[in-house]
Enzyme design. Structure first.
Site, PDB file in Angstrom:
ATOM      1  N   LYS A  79       1.010  -1.334   0.020  1.00 42.99           N
ATOM      2  CA  LYS A  79      -0.464   0.102   0.022  1.00 42.99           C
ATOM      3  C   LYS A  79       0.836   1.540  -0.308  1.00 42.99           C
ATOM      4  O   LYS A  79       1.440   1.678   0.521  1.00 42.99           O
ATOM      5  CB  LYS A  79      -1.509  -0.015   1.193  1.00 42.99           C
ATOM      6  CG  LYS A  79      -1.867   1.459   1.089  1.00 42.99           C
ATOM      7  CD  LYS A  79      -2.985   1.146   2.583  1.00 42.99           C
ATOM      8  CE  LYS A  79      -3.733   2.650   3.073  1.00 42.99           C
ATOM      9  NZ  LYS A  79      -4.859   2.117   3.500  1.00 42.99           N
ATOM     10  N   ARG A  97     -10.987   9.673   1.852  1.00 49.48           N
ATOM     11  CA  ARG A  97     -10.936  10.001   3.570  1.00 49.48           C
ATOM     12  C   ARG A  97     -11.316  11.405   3.419  1.00 49.48           C
ATOM     13  O   ARG A  97     -12.163  11.943   4.284  1.00 49.48           O
ATOM     14  CB  ARG A  97      -8.884  11.370   3.691  1.00 49.48           C
ATOM     15  CG  ARG A  97      -8.548  10.666   3.433  1.00 49.48           C
ATOM     16  CD  ARG A  97      -6.452  10.903   3.034  1.00 49.48           C
ATOM     17  NE  ARG A  97      -5.864   8.980   2.969  1.00 49.48           N
ATOM     18  CZ  ARG A  97      -4.303   9.821   2.813  1.00 49.48           C
ATOM     19  NH1 ARG A  97      -3.953  10.962   2.538  1.00 49.48           N
ATOM     20  NH2 ARG A  97      -3.727   8.747   2.457  1.00 49.48           N
ATOM     21  N   LYS A 155       1.616  10.017   5.488  1.00 50.05           N
ATOM     22  CA  LYS A 155       1.326   8.572   5.695  1.00 50.05           C
ATOM     23  C   LYS A 155       2.788   7.925   5.572  1.00 50.05           C
ATOM     24  O   LYS A 155       3.041   6.784   4.757  1.00 50.05           O
ATOM     25  CB  LYS A 155      -0.202   8.038   5.582  1.00 50.05           C
ATOM     26  CG  LYS A 155      -1.465   8.899   6.207  1.00 50.05           C
ATOM     27  CD  LYS A 155      -2.456   7.819   6.019  1.00 50.05           C
ATOM     28  CE  LYS A 155      -3.356   8.688   6.449  1.00 50.05           C
ATOM     29  NZ  LYS A 155      -4.668   7.103   6.699  1.00 50.05           N
ATOM     30  N   GLU A 199       7.094  -6.872   1.027  1.00 48.44           N
ATOM     31  CA  GLU A 199       6.186  -6.638   1.754  1.00 48.44           C
ATOM     32  C   GLU A 199       5.345  -7.795   1.933  1.00 48.44           C
ATOM     33  O   GLU A 199       4.666  -8.174   2.877  1.00 48.44           O
ATOM     34  CB  GLU A 199       5.204  -5.227   1.116  1.00 48.44           C
ATOM     35  CG  GLU A 199       6.067  -4.047   2.447  1.00 48.44           C
ATOM     36  CD  GLU A 199       5.595  -3.799   3.405  1.00 48.44           C
ATOM     37  OE1 GLU A 199       5.033  -4.619   3.908  1.00 48.44           O
ATOM     38  OE2 GLU A 199       6.167  -2.738   4.092  1.00 48.44           O
ATOM     39  N   LYS A 221      -2.409  -1.511  -3.893  1.00 46.86           N
ATOM     40  CA  LYS A 221      -2.977  -0.443  -4.062  1.00 46.86           C
ATOM     41  C   LYS A 221      -2.471   1.198  -3.918  1.00 46.86           C
ATOM     42  O   LYS A 221      -1.276   0.611  -3.231  1.00 46.86           O
ATOM     43  CB  LYS A 221      -4.106  -0.219  -2.343  1.00 46.86           C
ATOM     44  CG  LYS A 221      -3.933   0.623  -2.315  1.00 46.86           C
ATOM     45  CD  LYS A 221      -5.615   0.709  -0.630  1.00 46.86           C
ATOM     46  CE  LYS A 221      -6.030   1.799  -0.094  1.00 46.86           C
ATOM     47  NZ  LYS A 221      -6.164   1.731   0.753  1.00 46.86           N
ATOM     48  N   SER A 280     -10.424   5.685  -4.758  1.00 46.62           N
ATOM     49  CA  SER A 280     -11.372   6.336  -4.766  1.00 46.62           C
ATOM     50  C   SER A 280     -11.003   7.794  -5.850  1.00 46.62           C
ATOM     51  O   SER A 280     -11.649   8.276  -6.954  1.00 46.62           O
ATOM     52  CB  SER A 280     -11.579   7.052  -3.678  1.00 46.62           C
ATOM     53  OG  SER A 280     -10.280   7.572  -2.775  1.00 46.62           O
ATOM     54  N   TYR A 301     -15.188   1.170  -7.005  1.00 42.92           N
ATOM     55  CA  TYR A 301     -16.559   1.946  -6.612  1.00 42.92           C
ATOM     56  C   TYR A 301     -16.761   1.420  -7.896  1.00 42.92           C
ATOM     57  O   TYR A 301     -18.650   2.059  -7.870  1.00 42.92           O
ATOM     58  CB  TYR A 301     -16.419   2.984  -6.144  1.00 42.92           C
ATOM     59  CG  TYR A 301     -15.465   3.761  -5.113  1.00 42.92           C
ATOM     60  CD1 TYR A 301     -16.302   2.957  -4.394  1.00 42.92           C
ATOM     61  CD2 TYR A 301     -13.986   3.630  -5.494  1.00 42.92           C
ATOM     62  CE1 TYR A 301     -14.861   3.342  -2.707  1.00 42.92           C
ATOM     63  CE2 TYR A 301     -12.841   3.698  -4.633  1.00 42.92           C
ATOM     64  CZ  TYR A 301     -13.557   4.036  -2.691  1.00 42.92           C
ATOM     65  OH  TYR A 301     -12.924   3.194  -1.329  1.00 42.92           O
TER      66      TYR A 301
END
Ligand code: PBG
Length: 333
Positions: A202, A212, A225, A241, A256, A282, A321
């Site tokens: 990610k 968000r 982040k 990872e 992602k 998104s 979505y």
């Protein structure tokens, strides 16, 4: 193979593209409703459907509406949904303690979906960002996100979600060691059958902006982040990872964002052969909808091509979505 055998004019590539039937026969990749995980945003209320401004066509739903949507997903053949809560700001604090409330929005929504659709795969994020007043996925102290203290909370959050009926925990926080810790906590609580789909690779991405806004963490977010999500410059690190998460007990892995990261999807699938998913996030949805609503892109063709490309890149499925609309288009055909 003798390369001259395949030389023009003996060979003509267009022969296998000339009709719809032959194209269908030679297609290497297929897209269907079974490929989708449908994300839903939840908000407190009754019979509530509230548009998300930056995501045309996406709404925040009250718990009763979420159950209806889950039934719709089931009717369309969509196997999985993912639940994301918009927490009342009054319930947010520095350690995200609402995450550990067994009656929080996501647990209530999970119970409602589980009642309505016993067979539905339900993903719940293990992460604190919907619940913290600073918008980070972990505990923040003196400007730092504390890894191990966060993992302790994620373990408890995951067990609560499993108890509410979640069958697929999705750690999206990117703390080190959380997969093994959550696996052990689930097992100790008797939830050996609850799966973990790890957001393994990610990235610290600009494409999460509309999400968000949808969950109300944008206004809260202090800083960025990048001390826990990955640097978009890296691919080898993504493989490390994923290797660690699989080793710690992840059943499925996720990459992602999606479209700008298809190279990562391909490398992960080739390297591990594990069930691999991509999150069409998104911001990607917002970009496409912006162009579609302006009439600059053809709606149905753009949606289906986008989702097909994930499968061609090696994804076993896509969190998108567009899931409902794509499933509607595909079942109509
Ligand atoms: C939270 C979380 C995020 C998304 C899914 N889970 C946002 C973030 O990491 O800041 C983003 C999804 C999207 O943009 O569609 N841990």
């Amino acid at each position: 193979m003798d390369p001259t055998l395949g030389r023009y004019p003996t060979s003509r590539m267009r022969r296998t593209r000339s009709t719809d039937n032959i194209r269908r026969l030679v297609a290497e990749t297929r897209l269907g409703p079974q490929d989708f995980i449908w994300p839903l945003f939840i908000k407190d209320g009754e019979a509530l459907r509230e548009p998300v401004a930056s995501m045309p066509g996406v709404e925040r739903l009250s718990v009763d509406q979420v159950a209806d949507e889950a039934r719709r997903a089931e009717d369309l053949g969509i196997p999985a949904i993912a639940l994301f809560p918009m927490t009342d700001p009054a319930k947010k604090d520095a350690t995200g303690s609402e995450a550990l409330n067994p009656d929080n929005l996501v647990c209530r929504a999970t119970r409602a979906v589980r009642d309505a659709c016993p067979e539905m795969v339900i993903l719940c994020d293990a992460a604190l960002d919907p619940y913290t007043d600073h918008g980070h996925d972990g505990v923040l102290r003196e400007g730092k996100i504390l890894n191990d203290e966060t993992v302790e909370l994620l373990k408890r959050q995951a067990v609560l979600q499993a108890e509410a009926g979640c069958d697929t925990i999705s750690p999206s926080d990117m703390m080190d060691g959380r997969i093994g810790a959550i696996r052990a906590a689930l097992d100790a609580a008797g939830h050996q059958e609850v799966r973990i789909i790890s957001y393994a690779a990610k990235y610290a991405s600009a494409f999460y902006g509309p999400f968000r806004e949808a969950v109300g963490s944008a206004a809260a977010l202090v800083g960025d982040k990048r001390t826990y999500q990955m640097d978009p410059a890296n691919t080898d690190e993504a493989l490390r990872e994923v290797a660690k998460d699989l080793d710690e007990g992840a059943d499925m892995v996720m990459v992602k964002p999606g479209m700008p990261y298809l190279d990562i999807v391909r490398r992960v699938k080739d390297a591990f052969g594990a069930p691999t998913y991509a999150y069409h996030v998104s911001g990607e949805y917002a970009m496409l909808m912006g162009a579609i609503e302006n009439g600059w892109l053809d709606r149905e063709r753009t949606i289906l091509e986008t989702l097909l490309c994930f499968k061609r890149a090696g994804a076993d499925g896509v969190l998108t979505y567009f899931a409902r609309e794509a499933a509607e288009i595909l079942t109509r055909r």
